[in-house]
Structures are given as C-alpha cells and as structure tokens.
Design an enzyme around this catalytic site. Structure first.
Site, PDB file in Angstrom:
ATOM      1  N   ARG A  43       0.657   0.264 -16.856  1.00  0.00           N
ATOM      2  CA  ARG A  43       1.310  -0.419 -17.987  1.00  0.00           C
ATOM      3  C   ARG A  43       2.422   0.459 -18.562  1.00  0.00           C
ATOM      4  O   ARG A  43       3.513   0.009 -18.840  1.00  0.00           O
ATOM      5  CB  ARG A  43       0.321  -0.694 -19.140  1.00  0.00           C
ATOM      6  CG  ARG A  43      -0.950  -1.434 -18.818  1.00  0.00           C
ATOM      7  CD  ARG A  43      -0.741  -2.924 -18.771  1.00  0.00           C
ATOM      8  NE  ARG A  43      -0.105  -3.349 -17.546  1.00  0.00           N
ATOM      9  CZ  ARG A  43      -0.712  -3.371 -16.361  1.00  0.00           C
ATOM     10  NH1 ARG A  43      -1.949  -2.982 -16.217  1.00  0.00           N
ATOM     11  NH2 ARG A  43      -0.060  -3.799 -15.289  1.00  0.00           N
ATOM     12  N   GLN A  59       0.998  -6.568 -32.166  1.00  0.00           N
ATOM     13  CA  GLN A  59      -0.235  -6.331 -31.405  1.00  0.00           C
ATOM     14  C   GLN A  59       0.108  -5.607 -30.111  1.00  0.00           C
ATOM     15  O   GLN A  59      -0.780  -5.217 -29.370  1.00  0.00           O
ATOM     16  CB  GLN A  59      -0.905  -7.663 -31.070  1.00  0.00           C
ATOM     17  CG  GLN A  59      -1.361  -8.437 -32.292  1.00  0.00           C
ATOM     18  CD  GLN A  59      -1.679  -9.874 -31.930  1.00  0.00           C
ATOM     19  OE1 GLN A  59      -2.804 -10.214 -31.590  1.00  0.00           O
ATOM     20  NE2 GLN A  59      -0.690 -10.728 -31.988  1.00  0.00           N
ATOM     21  N   ASN A  60       1.403  -5.455 -29.861  1.00  0.00           N
ATOM     22  CA  ASN A  60       1.829  -4.878 -28.582  1.00  0.00           C
ATOM     23  C   ASN A  60       1.687  -3.366 -28.575  1.00  0.00           C
ATOM     24  O   ASN A  60       1.978  -2.701 -29.566  1.00  0.00           O
ATOM     25  CB  ASN A  60       3.287  -5.253 -28.292  1.00  0.00           C
ATOM     26  CG  ASN A  60       3.460  -6.750 -28.174  1.00  0.00           C
ATOM     27  OD1 ASN A  60       2.471  -7.471 -28.015  1.00  0.00           O
ATOM     28  ND2 ASN A  60       4.685  -7.224 -28.249  1.00  0.00           N
ATOM     29  N   HIS A  84      -2.737  -2.540 -32.381  1.00  0.00           N
ATOM     30  CA  HIS A  84      -3.602  -2.250 -31.230  1.00  0.00           C
ATOM     31  C   HIS A  84      -3.221  -0.952 -30.522  1.00  0.00           C
ATOM     32  O   HIS A  84      -3.584  -0.751 -29.368  1.00  0.00           O
ATOM     33  CB  HIS A  84      -3.584  -3.435 -30.249  1.00  0.00           C
ATOM     34  CG  HIS A  84      -4.234  -4.660 -30.811  1.00  0.00           C
ATOM     35  ND1 HIS A  84      -4.052  -5.928 -30.298  1.00  0.00           N
ATOM     36  CD2 HIS A  84      -5.087  -4.815 -31.862  1.00  0.00           C
ATOM     37  CE1 HIS A  84      -4.761  -6.794 -31.016  1.00  0.00           C
ATOM     38  NE2 HIS A  84      -5.382  -6.145 -31.967  1.00  0.00           N
ATOM     39  N   GLY A 125       5.221 -14.965 -30.167  1.00  0.00           N
ATOM     40  CA  GLY A 125       4.708 -14.387 -28.918  1.00  0.00           C
ATOM     41  C   GLY A 125       3.236 -14.049 -28.929  1.00  0.00           C
ATOM     42  O   GLY A 125       2.806 -13.184 -28.175  1.00  0.00           O
ATOM     43  N   THR A 126       2.471 -14.740 -29.742  1.00  0.00           N
ATOM     44  CA  THR A 126       1.026 -14.461 -29.753  1.00  0.00           C
ATOM     45  C   THR A 126       0.226 -15.757 -29.702  1.00  0.00           C
ATOM     46  O   THR A 126       0.548 -16.713 -30.410  1.00  0.00           O
ATOM     47  CB  THR A 126       0.602 -13.605 -30.972  1.00  0.00           C
ATOM     48  OG1 THR A 126      -0.826 -13.500 -30.966  1.00  0.00           O
ATOM     49  CG2 THR A 126       1.087 -14.144 -32.308  1.00  0.00           C
ATOM     50  N   SER A 127      -0.815 -15.749 -28.878  1.00  0.00           N
ATOM     51  CA  SER A 127      -1.667 -16.931 -28.764  1.00  0.00           C
ATOM     52  C   SER A 127      -2.621 -17.022 -29.956  1.00  0.00           C
ATOM     53  O   SER A 127      -3.321 -18.021 -30.113  1.00  0.00           O
ATOM     54  CB  SER A 127      -2.474 -16.877 -27.464  1.00  0.00           C
ATOM     55  OG  SER A 127      -3.286 -15.714 -27.445  1.00  0.00           O
ATOM     56  N   TYR A 161      -3.823   1.831 -17.589  1.00  0.00           N
ATOM     57  CA  TYR A 161      -2.824   2.085 -18.637  1.00  0.00           C
ATOM     58  C   TYR A 161      -1.631   2.886 -18.104  1.00  0.00           C
ATOM     59  O   TYR A 161      -0.516   2.732 -18.613  1.00  0.00           O
ATOM     60  CB  TYR A 161      -3.482   2.747 -19.858  1.00  0.00           C
ATOM     61  CG  TYR A 161      -4.302   1.740 -20.629  1.00  0.00           C
ATOM     62  CD1 TYR A 161      -3.675   0.765 -21.407  1.00  0.00           C
ATOM     63  CD2 TYR A 161      -5.686   1.707 -20.536  1.00  0.00           C
ATOM     64  CE1 TYR A 161      -4.414  -0.209 -22.079  1.00  0.00           C
ATOM     65  CE2 TYR A 161      -6.436   0.743 -21.204  1.00  0.00           C
ATOM     66  CZ  TYR A 161      -5.781  -0.213 -21.974  1.00  0.00           C
ATOM     67  OH  TYR A 161      -6.512  -1.185 -22.632  1.00  0.00           O
TER      68      TYR A 161
HETATM   69  N1  APR Z   1       8.739 -15.988 -26.024  1.00  0.00           N
HETATM   70  C1  APR Z   1       7.818 -16.168 -27.012  1.00  0.00           C
HETATM   71  N2  APR Z   1       6.514 -16.373 -26.764  1.00  0.00           N
HETATM   72  C2  APR Z   1       6.112 -16.395 -25.473  1.00  0.00           C
HETATM   73  C3  APR Z   1       7.017 -16.222 -24.400  1.00  0.00           C
HETATM   74  C4  APR Z   1       8.379 -16.010 -24.719  1.00  0.00           C
HETATM   75  N3  APR Z   1       9.314 -15.836 -23.772  1.00  0.00           N
HETATM   76  N4  APR Z   1       6.320 -16.308 -23.248  1.00  0.00           N
HETATM   77  C5  APR Z   1       5.026 -16.510 -23.583  1.00  0.00           C
HETATM   78  N5  APR Z   1       4.903 -16.577 -24.922  1.00  0.00           N
HETATM   79  C6  APR Z   1       3.707 -16.777 -25.753  1.00  0.00           C
HETATM   80  C7  APR Z   1       2.614 -17.612 -25.126  1.00  0.00           C
HETATM   81  O1  APR Z   1       2.871 -18.993 -25.320  1.00  0.00           O
HETATM   82  C8  APR Z   1       1.401 -17.141 -25.919  1.00  0.00           C
HETATM   83  O2  APR Z   1       1.269 -17.887 -27.111  1.00  0.00           O
HETATM   84  O3  APR Z   1       3.130 -15.519 -25.991  1.00  0.00           O
HETATM   85  C9  APR Z   1       1.747 -15.688 -26.272  1.00  0.00           C
HETATM   86  C10 APR Z   1       1.008 -14.648 -25.473  1.00  0.00           C
HETATM   87  O4  APR Z   1      -0.343 -14.698 -25.801  1.00  0.00           O
HETATM   88  P1  APR Z   1      -1.370 -13.608 -25.248  1.00  0.00           P
HETATM   89  O5  APR Z   1      -1.129 -13.372 -23.815  1.00  0.00           O
HETATM   90  O6  APR Z   1      -2.726 -14.017 -25.673  1.00  0.00           O
HETATM   91  O7  APR Z   1      -0.912 -12.247 -26.025  1.00  0.00           O
HETATM   92  P2  APR Z   1      -1.304 -11.747 -27.466  1.00  0.00           P
HETATM   93  O8  APR Z   1      -1.527 -12.861 -28.413  1.00  0.00           O
HETATM   94  O9  APR Z   1      -0.314 -10.704 -27.830  1.00  0.00           O
HETATM   95  O10 APR Z   1      -2.693 -11.038 -27.174  1.00  0.00           O
HETATM   96  C11 APR Z   1      -3.372 -10.426 -28.236  1.00  0.00           C
HETATM   97  O11 APR Z   1      -4.992  -9.578 -26.699  1.00  0.00           O
HETATM   98  O12 APR Z   1      -5.573  -8.624 -24.681  1.00  0.00           O
HETATM   99  C12 APR Z   1      -5.321  -8.393 -26.002  1.00  0.00           C
HETATM  100  O13 APR Z   1      -4.929  -6.372 -27.004  1.00  0.00           O
HETATM  101  C13 APR Z   1      -4.268  -7.381 -26.280  1.00  0.00           C
HETATM  102  O14 APR Z   1      -2.772  -7.268 -28.170  1.00  0.00           O
HETATM  103  C14 APR Z   1      -3.283  -8.119 -27.151  1.00  0.00           C
HETATM  104  C15 APR Z   1      -4.134  -9.221 -27.755  1.00  0.00           C
END
Ligand code: APR
Length: 234
Positions: free
Chosen positions: A58, A88-89, A106, A173-175, A55
């Site tokens: 980070r 979630q960031n 988070h 920006g979240t999967s 961390y």
């Molecule tokens: N703009 C928008 N989205 C983007 C970009 C971009 N430039 N680049 C990548 N992405 C998308 C990807 O397509 C994906 O859908 O951002 C997403 C990232 O997904 P993850 O890496 O899974 O991140 P997230 O969903 O925030 O993770 C959730 O997982 O590890 C834990 O606690 C951590 O809060 C985090 C949680």
C-alpha cells in the site's frame, strides 16, 4: 471577519482517481484480501510478516500516487474558509496537495508505531518498507500506524468536536459503512450546510438538508468548491 469553518470528511473514493483502490467497490481491496488476515490485531499476532507486506505494498502505491483535482480544490477553499479535513484514508494525498489541517482517523501509512503500548511516538518511515525486525529504540517491533478493525479510534473525540463546530460539511468518497467513523457526520449541527459527493448512492436519509452531488470527487468537488467560493456560506 472570522472565516466560517468548513469540514471535509473523506474516504477512499477521493483517492480513487489518483490510482489508489477503494475497499468496497467492485475492484476494491477487500475483494482481493480478507480483512481478517491483514487488518486486525489478530492478524498481527498470527503473521506479522504478512501484515507488514500488505502495508508495504500500500505504501509503495501511495508514494507513487499524486493528489488529484479533488484534493487540490479542497486546498483552494482555505482562501475563504477555515478548513479541516478529517480523513479515514491512510494516504497522505491531502497533505501533499497542500491541506494544512488534516486529521487521520485511521492512521497514516508514512508512520510506524512501537508495539510497546507505553510508547506513543510516531516513527516516520523513510522508504517503502517497514520490515520484520525493525524496532523502536527500546527494542520493540514497529507496526504500521494504522487503526485496525477492532481497535479504538483515538482521534474520534477530537473529530467529533470539529464536526460539531462546522458551518459547512463535505462528505466524499466514503461508503459510511465503517463505525465509529461513519457516525461522525451525525454530529453536524442543524445550521451546518451539508454536501455529499459520491458517484454511487449512499443512504443517509436521517441527515436533514443534505445536498447530494452524484459525481466523482474529481469533478464534483471542484464544482462545489467554486460554488462555495463564489457564494460564501453566510
Ligand atoms: N469519487 C468519489 N467517490 C468515489 C469514487 C470517486 N472517483 N470512486 C468510488 N467512490 C466512493 C464509492 O462509491 C464508495 O462510497 O468511495 C466510497 C468508497 O467506500 P469504501 O471502499 O468503503 O471506503 P471507505 O468508506 O473510505 O472505507 C472506510 O474501511 O477498510 C476500512 O479502514 C478502511 O478507512 C477505511 C474504512
């Protein structure tokens, strides 16, 4: 007239273009680290120094990063909407861009918490590092203010209420693979206008009326913000 409520649900992708790696893209953080070694209560029991070092790295990167156009355009929306960002960031780029209402589901890497469960204080971390031996006034080791895998998400009920009350929801920006956070988007009412901005395909077939904008946040969010400002949701 009362402003409409606009809720943003953001993840690591919104900060990608500020130079912060996501978790699950091909160059993601979980390709380099085993999540079980650095982001779980078990990891903390096993090796506090390793967790703190993860961390600290980070935090150093986050302090060097700057908000990008996506973070900034979300602030513009406050002119016409009552905006709440649920992120979630653990970075603070939404706040540094100027967003006034940010819920960190988070946690927030700029703060530490005591390992004494009775102490709910947040201790600001002034520089890059939180070190082994840094203690709260009662003498307990401080830990990063981050929700680890396997821990409860204390702000979930607060976030659920906020999403339920949304007139507009922007997901970006979240999967949507990490629960319970990912389920939040399902609390939006059927009248809520819903948008998803992500350059990759995210499967959300069960959400009615979702408008998908397949773009990076730094281009998709400013365009969407402009549209929402020119043609306010009524
Ligand atoms: N703009 C928008 N989205 C983007 C970009 C971009 N430039 N680049 C990548 N992405 C998308 C990807 O397509 C994906 O859908 O951002 C997403 C990232 O997904 P993850 O890496 O899974 O991140 P997230 O969903 O925030 O993770 C959730 O997982 O590890 C834990 O606690 C951590 O809060 C985090 C949680």
């Amino acid at each position: 007239m009362k402003k409409k409520k606009l809720v943003v649900f953001s993840g690591a992708g919104i900060s990608a273009e500020s130079g912060l790696r996501t978790f699950r893209d091909s160059d993601g953080l979980w390709e380099e680290y085993n999540v079980m070694d650095v982001a779980t209560p078990e990891a903390w029991v096993k090796d506090q120094e390793l967790v703190l070092e993860f961390y600290n790295k980070r935090r150093a990167q986050i302090l060097e990063a700057k908000p990008n156009l996506a973070h900034i355009s979300l602030v513009e929306l406050e002119k016409a909407y009552d905006v709440t960002v649920i992120t979630q960031n653990i970075d603070d780029l939404h706040e540094r861009a100027g967003s006034r209402h940010v819920v960190h589901l988070h946690g927030n890497i700029r703060y530490a918490r005591s390992t004494n469960p009775k102490d709910q204080h947040l201790y600001p971390i002034s520089g890059d590092n939180l070190n082994f031996g840094d203690k709260c006034p009662a003498g307990f080791q401080l830990r990063p203010h981050v929700v680890w895998f396997g821990e409860e998400v204390p702000l979930l009920p607060v976030a659920q209420k906020i999403v339920e009350g949304a007139d507009v929801l922007i997901i970006t920006g979240t999967s949507l693979t990490v629960y319970p956070a990912a389920n939040l988007v399902r609390y939006a009412g059927f009248r809520c206008k819903k948008f998803l901005v992500d350059p990759h395909t995210i499967h959300l077939n069960d959400i009615d009326g979702l408008e998908i904008i397949k773009e990076k946040a730094s281009s998709g969010i400013p365009k969407l913000a402009q549209q929402l400002l020119l043609e306010p949701v009524g």
